[in-house]
Structures are given as C-alpha cells and as structure tokens.
Design an enzyme around this catalytic site. Structure first.
Site, PDB file in Angstrom:
ATOM      1  N   HIS A 312     -48.575 -68.800  43.785  1.00  0.00           N
ATOM      2  CA  HIS A 312     -48.099 -69.228  42.471  1.00  0.00           C
ATOM      3  C   HIS A 312     -49.207 -69.151  41.432  1.00  0.00           C
ATOM      4  O   HIS A 312     -48.945 -68.828  40.262  1.00  0.00           O
ATOM      5  CB  HIS A 312     -47.554 -70.649  42.550  1.00  0.00           C
ATOM      6  CG  HIS A 312     -46.702 -71.026  41.372  1.00  0.00           C
ATOM      7  ND1 HIS A 312     -45.507 -70.390  41.089  1.00  0.00           N
ATOM      8  CD2 HIS A 312     -46.882 -71.936  40.381  1.00  0.00           C
ATOM      9  CE1 HIS A 312     -44.977 -70.908  39.993  1.00  0.00           C
ATOM     10  NE2 HIS A 312     -45.794 -71.846  39.539  1.00  0.00           N
ATOM     11  N   ARG A 315     -49.474 -65.714  40.110  1.00  0.00           N
ATOM     12  CA  ARG A 315     -48.474 -65.520  39.042  1.00  0.00           C
ATOM     13  C   ARG A 315     -49.016 -66.059  37.720  1.00  0.00           C
ATOM     14  O   ARG A 315     -48.926 -65.398  36.681  1.00  0.00           O
ATOM     15  CB  ARG A 315     -47.187 -66.230  39.430  1.00  0.00           C
ATOM     16  CG  ARG A 315     -46.098 -66.288  38.360  1.00  0.00           C
ATOM     17  CD  ARG A 315     -44.863 -66.945  38.962  1.00  0.00           C
ATOM     18  NE  ARG A 315     -43.892 -67.322  37.954  1.00  0.00           N
ATOM     19  CZ  ARG A 315     -42.982 -66.515  37.427  1.00  0.00           C
ATOM     20  NH1 ARG A 315     -42.949 -65.242  37.776  1.00  0.00           N
ATOM     21  NH2 ARG A 315     -42.110 -66.957  36.543  1.00  0.00           N
ATOM     22  N   HIS A 338     -39.090 -65.395  32.504  1.00  0.00           N
ATOM     23  CA  HIS A 338     -38.718 -66.695  31.947  1.00  0.00           C
ATOM     24  C   HIS A 338     -37.478 -66.541  31.071  1.00  0.00           C
ATOM     25  O   HIS A 338     -37.352 -65.565  30.323  1.00  0.00           O
ATOM     26  CB  HIS A 338     -39.853 -67.270  31.098  1.00  0.00           C
ATOM     27  CG  HIS A 338     -41.040 -67.673  31.904  1.00  0.00           C
ATOM     28  ND1 HIS A 338     -42.302 -67.790  31.369  1.00  0.00           N
ATOM     29  CD2 HIS A 338     -41.175 -68.008  33.213  1.00  0.00           C
ATOM     30  CE1 HIS A 338     -43.150 -68.167  32.308  1.00  0.00           C
ATOM     31  NE2 HIS A 338     -42.489 -68.300  33.435  1.00  0.00           N
TER      32      HIS A 338
END
Length: 372
Positions: A312, A315, A338
C-alpha cells in the site's frame, strides 16, 4: 480476490446466518467484498450475543440470546438490544488480544460499527418483507457513535510515512538491489527459493510502483488483462468497477522478464488464467496478497538505503511522485482510480515537505557563522 470467489465465500457464510441476513445481502448497492466482510462481523457479533450473560453481574444467568446457533438469532433480540450491551461488546473487542497481542484498533472497531449500522438500517428502514413494513423500528445503532481517531499533523505524517515511500531514484536503487545484491544476504539454503521467484517478485514490485494499483487489484489480474502494446492493465476497482491503469515504460522489461519464465517455472494448467503465480504442490496457482506483502516487507528491510514498507505504501509512493512532478490532482486520481479528489490530499501533503524545507533553509542564507 475475484467476485466469483467472494460470492462462494458469501454463500457459505449465509448458510449459517438467519434468513433476514440473507435478504440483507441481496441488496444491489452493496459491493460483494463489503458483504463478505460484513457477514463476518455479524457472525462474530451473533456468537457474542449467544455466549454473553444478559446480566454481567450474574455470569451464570441467561445469555442475551438463547439461540443455539447464529442461524437461529431472533429479530427480537436485535430489536431489544441495549446501548450498554453494544458498548460492552465493543469494549471487549478493544480490550481482548488479537493475533498481534493487542486490542482491536479504533479503525477496526469503526468498521464493526459501520457493519452493524448497515444491517440495522436495513432491518428498520429498507426491508419491506413484513407486509410492506420493516422488521422492527427501534435502531439501537443510532445511539452508538464512531470512535474518534487520533489526529496527525502533516509534519508528523511525513516523518512517519516518508521513509516508507519509494520514489524517484530510490525505487530504482531498491529494484537494482533486489536484482543484483539481495542474494548476497541469504543463506545457501534460501538462495534457490529466491532465484526461483526472483523475476516474478521484481515484476510485481515494478508493477506496483509503475501503476499504483492496490495489491488486491494486482493479485486478481489475468493474462488477458495485460496489454503490453498499450502499456496498460485492466483492473477491477472497489465497487467492482473496471478501469484501465497505465504502466510506466520503465517497468515493461521486468514484466517481460517474468512472462518469459512464467510457464516453464510455475507449470500452470491450461485453464489457469492468473497473471502472477505461485507454486503449490508443483502446480502454478494464483498468488495471494499475503505472499506479496511478505516479500515486499522482506526486500525492503534488507535494503540498506530504505525502510520497511508495504504494497500500500508503494501505491502511495506513485501518488506522491505523480503530484510532485505535475501538481495535478486529477492526474493522481485518474492513475490511482480514485472516484473523488479528496483522497489525493495525502499525496499533496507528502509532496509539500520538500517545499517547506526549502523555505526553511532560506532563513539561514545570510548566516555565515559556525556553531560554537
């Protein structure tokens, strides 16, 4: 995890839960992954109701629910739950030790509260199987607030998470370390295992850093989702929405390196569609998120110029780097999938640290003295 796998797990869970939970799970606006997580919360809560005394001062007395199984949990128990009972459940969750020998975090408890809120909202408002009326009207969860989180300043977040980010030259130095030097840190026994998975691990790390996809999105990739000509992958985002994520050019050689050895080294069966594989009993199977988390952690700890990181945080690395170079929040949101721009705030904050340091250093430009 693919939607069909979640569906099988959901079906299995529903077999041990009441009929009204089955109807709840059929709502079209719920993501299958969310349903799976929420059903696990309900099973745990119902078990607690069956095992916990109604009067905590009389432990040997009757339990909150007399149901012999979760499937028999009556609506009447949920309708007449007391605020103090729900609070007791949450407090026990917070105090009891989990696998990490700590109580559940506020984030975890808020997930539990949201799951129960969703079920109680359905039972008291949405459901109309009771002659057009909801099952009952009293919603105890309306009186249960979410836990307030600990606020962190931008400076604190940067100091805490900055070392875990792999951007610019740092990411290339890390990949070069894995490719050329990591083997020198291993015992003779561990070298063959590393060499077997080296190309795969490099390709996965490169793809995480070059696309910003979530690790759950990466493990679900199939061969057909990879388009090397367009340098993109088709991913299934949250809410089962399909999206096309671009791949930075520099990562393509690592992906090709893995594809060249995929069949010979992982021995996949003809029907195996997964892009990234792991060997299980000599047969290539779809890799898991846990496997990726383990080797990302392992390689980052071993890297002399880095800090422990997670998929994560890789990312986050790309999101921060894109904003740092473009100052374009739309570009960040588009690459990371998003649905809104508010989620890009963390990347703006991380990118602002260098600017803040430059401003701070300007206050010393006229100072020529040296410390005593």
């Amino acid at each position: 995890m693919r939607a069909e796998k979640y569906a099988k797990l959901v079906d299995k869970q529903l077999q041990s839960l009441p009929k009204y939970v089955y109807y709840y799970a059929q709502q079209p606006n719920l993501a299958i992954s969310t349903v799976y997580q929420y059903l696990s919360e309900y099973a745990r809560f119902f078990t607690w109701l069956r095992e916990t005394p109604e009067d905590f001062e009389n432990p040997s007395g009757a339990t909150i629910s007399s149901a012999k199984s979760n499937k028999e949990m009556s609506l009447s128990v949920l309708e007449h739950l007391k605020v103090t009972q729900v609070q007791q459940y949450l407090q026990e969750r917070r105090m009891s030790e989990n696998r990490q020998s700590t109580g559940d975090s506020k984030v975890t408890l808020n997930r539990t509260i949201n799951a129960l809120r969703s079920l109680f909202h359905y039972l008291t408002v949405v459901a109309d199987l009771n002659d057009g009326e909801p099952y009952f009207y009293r919603n105890v969860m309306l009186k249960i607030p979410l836990y307030k989180g600990v606020k962190e300043s931008i400076a604190y977040r940067n100091a805490k998470y900055g070392p875990q980010l792999y951007m610019n030259n740092k990411k290339f130095e890390w990949i070069d370390f894995i490719n050329n030097d990591y083997v020198n840190t291993l015992s003779a026994h561990a070298v063959p295992y590393f060499n077997k998975n080296k190309e795969r691990d490099l390709a996965i790390i490169a793809l995480l850093l070059a696309t910003g996809v979530r690790v759950s999105e990466l493990v679900n990739l199939n061969l057909k989702d990879l388009n090397l000509r367009e340098k993109s992958i088709i991913v299934v985002r949250k809410g089962d929405k399909k999206d096309a994520a671009l791949i930075a050019d520099w990562a393509i050689p690592y992906i090709n390196g893995y594809l060249n050895i995929r069949e010979s080294r992982y021995n996949p069966q003809k029907q195996q569609k997964a892009l990234f594989l792991t060997l299980q009993r000599g047969i290539g199977q779809r890799i898991t998120s846990k496997t990726i988390e383990v080797f990302v952690n392992k390689y980052s700890i071993a890297f002399p110029n880095g800090s422990r990181t997670t998929p994560h945080k890789l990312r986050h690395s790309l999101g921060t780097e894109i904003y740092d170079k473009s100052k374009d929040v739309v570009a960040v949101a588009t690459q990371l999938g998003h649905t809104g721009l508010s989620a890009t705030d963390q990347y703006i904050q991380q990118s602002s640290e260098d600017k803040q340091r430059k401003i701070l250093n300007q206050t010393t430009e006229s100072h020529s003295g040296k410390p005593n």
